[in-house]
Design an enzyme around this catalytic site. Structure first.
Site, PDB file in Angstrom:
ATOM      1  N   SER A   1       0.879  -0.929   0.003  1.00 51.73           N
ATOM      2  CA  SER A   1       0.035  -0.021   0.066  1.00 51.73           C
ATOM      3  C   SER A   1       0.877   1.325  -0.181  1.00 51.73           C
ATOM      4  O   SER A   1       1.947   1.446   0.633  1.00 51.73           O
ATOM      5  CB  SER A   1      -0.831  -0.066   1.259  1.00 51.73           C
ATOM      6  OG  SER A   1      -1.089   1.246   1.689  1.00 51.73           O
TER       7      SER A   1
ATOM      8  N   TYR B   1      -1.981  -0.262  10.362  1.00 53.14           N
ATOM      9  CA  TYR B   1      -2.047  -0.872   8.723  1.00 53.14           C
ATOM     10  C   TYR B   1      -0.870  -0.741   8.096  1.00 53.14           C
ATOM     11  O   TYR B   1      -0.350  -1.896   7.426  1.00 53.14           O
ATOM     12  CB  TYR B   1      -3.380  -0.464   8.412  1.00 53.14           C
ATOM     13  CG  TYR B   1      -3.590  -0.698   6.821  1.00 53.14           C
ATOM     14  CD1 TYR B   1      -3.767  -2.087   6.254  1.00 53.14           C
ATOM     15  CD2 TYR B   1      -3.262   0.116   5.766  1.00 53.14           C
ATOM     16  CE1 TYR B   1      -4.000  -2.232   5.041  1.00 53.14           C
ATOM     17  CE2 TYR B   1      -3.361  -0.091   4.487  1.00 53.14           C
ATOM     18  CZ  TYR B   1      -3.780  -1.316   4.071  1.00 53.14           C
ATOM     19  OH  TYR B   1      -3.853  -1.599   2.676  1.00 53.14           O
TER      20      TYR B   1
END
Ligand code: NAD
Length: 321
Positions: free
Chosen positions: A128, A153
């Site tokens: 990501s 995350y």
């Protein structure tokens, strides 16, 4: 044709990827646990048409489950893995960091163990843009420093990348890391801004806007992301990381205005303080992806939003709100 294990193949990106791979002649095993991060019925709907294909097999199960993985790898000749299954999303990771470690890190390591044991010839890992954190090197380049994550995350994704690198050095598994930049399009996860804002504006529900509207995201249309994943599957290398973005950051305010124009409705907004864990800007440098993967995003933000809204207007009954 080769068999690809796609983890998280019932999700937003995974269902589009499986459709493309099937159309290219691959055999697909989709391992997905249908967790309740958002409604599992939406995920079942994502794969409706795939279930009709003889080249597609759905295995309902968890990437952390050794027995299921042993069953898959001993039954099918898995040549490649595209590992998309994860708990996604920055905000929820702040509320439940341990679950993110479990799924996004331990789950990834579990899969790498099987990739090594069964000698897969390619492992593609969905990372990501959040791994860059609030980096001051803009646009973000693949070899920028990567120690600035601001959410559990993002840290879990960075750990996943590091484990991939370790397994590449240990066992020689060919690995491609793909850093996706805010992906949107039909079937986008319902809590993501474009989908959420569209539903709120359409239904006249007050929508929460975090910050002053100047945060920027390098929104990337799903078809362009799938093009990049397909290139990565065929890319010959030992270990490489690539950005998959548009290299065209759009502010929150501009994104909202475009949705208003396309829906021909006005938003009712409530401004809230900045969200913890959310970075100010994401902006991909895609020169490496262009040069090495032949990646070339084709869908402009204007046309991507139009396509999303067309899809939404035809499918809005699938959402409760
Ligand atoms: P998604 O939630 O729609 O898809 C993820 C799928 O994984 C879901 O169907 C879920 O049921 C499954 N899953 C979750 N945990 C699992 C487990 N333990 N075992 C088996 N299956 C499990 O999310 P998405 O938006 O399609 O994202 C796919 C991947 O891309 C994720 O790894 C995400 O972190 C990454 N990513 C997405 C974006 C984006 O903008 N959508 C941006 C950057 C990175």
């Amino acid at each position: 044709m080769e068999t690809v294990l796609v983890t998280g193949g019932a999700g937003f990106i995974g269902s589009h990827l499986c459709e493309r791979l099937i159309s290219m002649g691959y055999n697909i095993i989709n391992l997905d646990c249908f967790n309740d991060f958002y409604k599992p019925t939406l995920k079942m709907k994502n794969i409706d048409s795939l279930l009709l294909s003889n080249h597609y097999k759905l295995v309902k199960g968890d990437i952390r489950d050794h027995l299921i993985l042993e069953h898959i790898f001993s039954t099918f000749h898995i040549e490649k893995i595209v590992h998309l299954a994860a708990l996604a999303g920055v905000r929820k990771s702040i509320g439940d960091p341990l679950e993110y470690i479990d799924v996004d890190i331990s789950g990834t390591v579990n899969l790498l163990e099987f990739a090594a044991k069964y000698h897969v010839n390619k492992f593609v890992f969905a990372s990501s843009s959040s791994v860059y954190g609030n980096s001051r090197h803009i646009p973000f380049k693949e070899n920028d420093p990567l120690d600035l994550q601001i959410s559990p995350y993002a840290t879990a994704k960075r750990c996943g990348e590091l484990y991939c690198a370790t397994y590449n050095r240990l066992y020689g598994i060919p690995i491609v890391i793909l850093r996706f930049f805010t992906v949107y399009g039909p079937r986008q996860r319902p809590e993501m801004a474009i989908n959420l804002f569209t539903r709120c504006i359409d239904k006249g529900i007050k929508l929460p806007l975090y910050g002053d509207g100047t945060t920027q995201r390098d929104y990337t249309y799903i078809d362009d992301i799938v093009d990049g994943i397909v290139s990565a599957i065929g890319y010959e290398c030992s270990y490489e990381a690539f950005n998959l973005g548009s290299s065209n950051p759009i502010s929150l305010k501009d994104m909202l205005e475009l949705i208003e124009v396309k829906l021909n409705k006005r938003a009712i907004t409530s401004y809230l303080p900045d969200q913890l864990g959310e970075v100010k800007t994401t902006y991909a440098d895609i020169n490496k992806s262009k040069n090495q993967l032949g990646y070339c995003p084709k869908v402009s933000f204007d046309s991507g939003i139009e396509r999303f809204i067309d899809w939404y207007l035809k499918n809005k009954e699938i959402y409760d709100i």
